[in-house]
Design an enzyme around this catalytic site. Sequence first.
Site, PDB file in Angstrom:
ATOM      1  NE  ARG A 271      -4.099   1.319   0.293  1.00 17.43           N
ATOM      2  CZ  ARG A 271      -4.864   1.764  -0.670  1.00 17.43           C
ATOM      3  NH1 ARG A 271      -4.600   1.510  -1.952  1.00 17.43           N
ATOM      4  NH2 ARG A 271      -5.769   2.527  -0.498  1.00 17.43           N
ATOM      5  CD  GLU A 327      -0.341   8.838   6.246  1.00 19.56           C
ATOM      6  OE1 GLU A 327       0.505   9.492   7.152  1.00 19.56           O
ATOM      7  OE2 GLU A 327      -0.717   7.720   6.336  1.00 19.56           O
ATOM      8  CE1 TYR A 375       2.235  -0.573  10.103  1.00 18.35           C
ATOM      9  CE2 TYR A 375       0.274  -2.036   9.880  1.00 18.35           C
ATOM     10  CZ  TYR A 375       0.972  -0.712   9.987  1.00 18.35           C
ATOM     11  OH  TYR A 375       0.138   0.372  10.241  1.00 18.35           O
TER      12      TYR A 375
HETATM   13  N1  UDP Z   1      -6.839   2.611  12.537  1.00 16.86           N
HETATM   14  C1  UDP Z   1      -7.977   2.782  12.515  1.00 16.86           C
HETATM   15  N2  UDP Z   1      -8.490   4.299  13.094  1.00 16.86           N
HETATM   16  C2  UDP Z   1      -7.763   5.016  13.440  1.00 16.86           C
HETATM   17  C3  UDP Z   1      -6.231   4.809  13.446  1.00 16.86           C
HETATM   18  C4  UDP Z   1      -5.927   3.675  12.947  1.00 16.86           C
HETATM   19  O1  UDP Z   1      -9.007   2.300  12.170  1.00 16.86           O
HETATM   20  O2  UDP Z   1      -7.855   6.243  13.907  1.00 16.86           O
HETATM   21  C5  UDP Z   1      -6.519   1.138  12.270  1.00 16.86           C
HETATM   22  C6  UDP Z   1      -6.158   1.172  10.778  1.00 16.86           C
HETATM   23  O3  UDP Z   1      -6.698  -0.071  10.258  1.00 16.86           O
HETATM   24  C7  UDP Z   1      -4.645   1.064  10.797  1.00 16.86           C
HETATM   25  C8  UDP Z   1      -4.332   0.464  12.291  1.00 16.86           C
HETATM   26  O4  UDP Z   1      -5.434   0.860  12.965  1.00 16.86           O
HETATM   27  O5  UDP Z   1      -4.326   0.480   9.364  1.00 16.86           O
HETATM   28  C9  UDP Z   1      -3.023   0.663  12.721  1.00 16.86           C
HETATM   29  O6  UDP Z   1      -2.828   2.109  12.998  1.00 16.86           O
HETATM   30  P1  UDP Z   1      -1.457   2.678  13.103  1.00 16.86           P
HETATM   31  O7  UDP Z   1      -1.525   4.144  13.508  1.00 16.86           O
HETATM   32  O8  UDP Z   1      -0.583   2.138  14.268  1.00 16.86           O
HETATM   33  O9  UDP Z   1      -0.808   2.779  11.639  1.00 16.86           O
HETATM   34  P2  UDP Z   1       0.420   3.507  11.077  1.00 16.86           P
HETATM   35  O10 UDP Z   1       0.833   4.745  12.262  1.00 16.86           O
HETATM   36  O11 UDP Z   1       1.615   2.415  11.138  1.00 16.86           O
HETATM   37  O12 UDP Z   1       0.138   3.909   9.609  1.00 16.86           O
END
Ligand code: UDP
Length: 402
Positions: A271, A327, A375
């Site tokens: 992704r 983003e 990841y």
């Molecule tokens: N997620 C969500 N709502 C939010 C933040 C995160 O549903 O407000 C879910 C979403 O599926 C995401 C996962 O939690 O892929 C992990 O989030 P994280 O913030 O750890 O992701 P990163 O910062 O690595 O992009």
Amino acid sequence: MKKTSTRSRARRRAAPAPAPGTFCVVGAGVFGAVVAERIATKLGAKVLVLEKRKDAGGNSRSFFDPATGIECHEHGSHIFHTKDAAVWDYVRRFAAFTPYRHKVMLTSRGRVFGMPINLKTINDWYGAAWSPDEARRRIAAEIAREGISEPANLEEKAVSLVGRGLYECAIRDYTAKQWGRDPRELPESIIRRLPVRYDYVSDYFDTPWQGVPADGYGALFRNLLDRPGIELRTGVDFRDVRASLPAGTPVVYTGMPDELFDFRYGALEWRSLRFEWETVPVRDFQGTAVMNYGDASVPYTRIHEFKHYNPERADAFARPATVICREYPAAWKPGAEAYYPVNDAANQARFARYRALAAAVPGLRLGGRLGSYAYWDMDRAVAEALRLFDRLARGEPDPPAP
Ligand code: UDP
């Protein structure tokens, strides 16, 4: 550290070959920089670090915006956080870290909530003033209504953790935007990254140690790589120079494994992300470093406002200007930045085949988030790099895939 940057393919090929006995590390992100530092420091060996991009730092690279003096994380917010004491001790040899503790807010359905879901989020969502035990009872009753015994996908897992209402508000649409798929088609492992709390702890991460490098990510990477024995060559694609490496050169490759083998078994899927930058003439745009957006109607998943990572930099913090970055999740195609592995069964099986190919090449080891198709947060990349170095130093092979 000698740093050479070559521009044209012709000049790249002409770059001098490393002396026999030199290690080659492909990629100067967290994993590659740590492995290179360990080899140079502990083995006293020479290390040639080849980096395709124009600078070291991988996805944690940052730059200081010349107009505002704000340190901006080029690939979205990066906060170093860990539960691993050995990792924390290790990184602090190369940088002092600020006491920053990460908080994330979520705008959804016309309201603002705290993330991850805690007692405040629950009480805000239900317009209630429940105690921890009462909230547990109410959410448990919500979950029971769903009748999910064995969650089989991300949606079922999330609903069985927080109930349907909060799932729809905070998780469903954010996740669908982020991954470009219905959460029912995603593995539940993704959501296990997010804690659910029945107290008012509002930290995003459940880790005792966190912060950002006090002098910036650039200084951290310079301190890792700027040492006798390490030569960093930037703007160099490993595929262009590998034929010139002396036979038997040990290689730690942190790039994409499918690319290394010319996509023999097809491309591993990722992704990607697109970042839209803006300097806004206000002191504070959103009051926090990261605001998530939970509505499907908002095309981006979050807005980063970088000055909030460094409130201690008083001048930049007080200035009536701020750098924000929206983003947007994006489909990945070969050539785009690969941010998140699509860890479904088909891609895992494809990765296993590339891993087997790599294992058959003498002296080659895969590592890092790209090379391991994983990841990982930065601390995991450090921990895995330290483990790989230990195996390398002992001449042990890498373990078979889990
Ligand atoms: N997620 C969500 N709502 C939010 C933040 C995160 O549903 O407000 C879910 C979403 O599926 C995401 C996962 O939690 O892929 C992990 O989030 P994280 O913030 O750890 O992701 P990163 O910062 O690595 O992009």
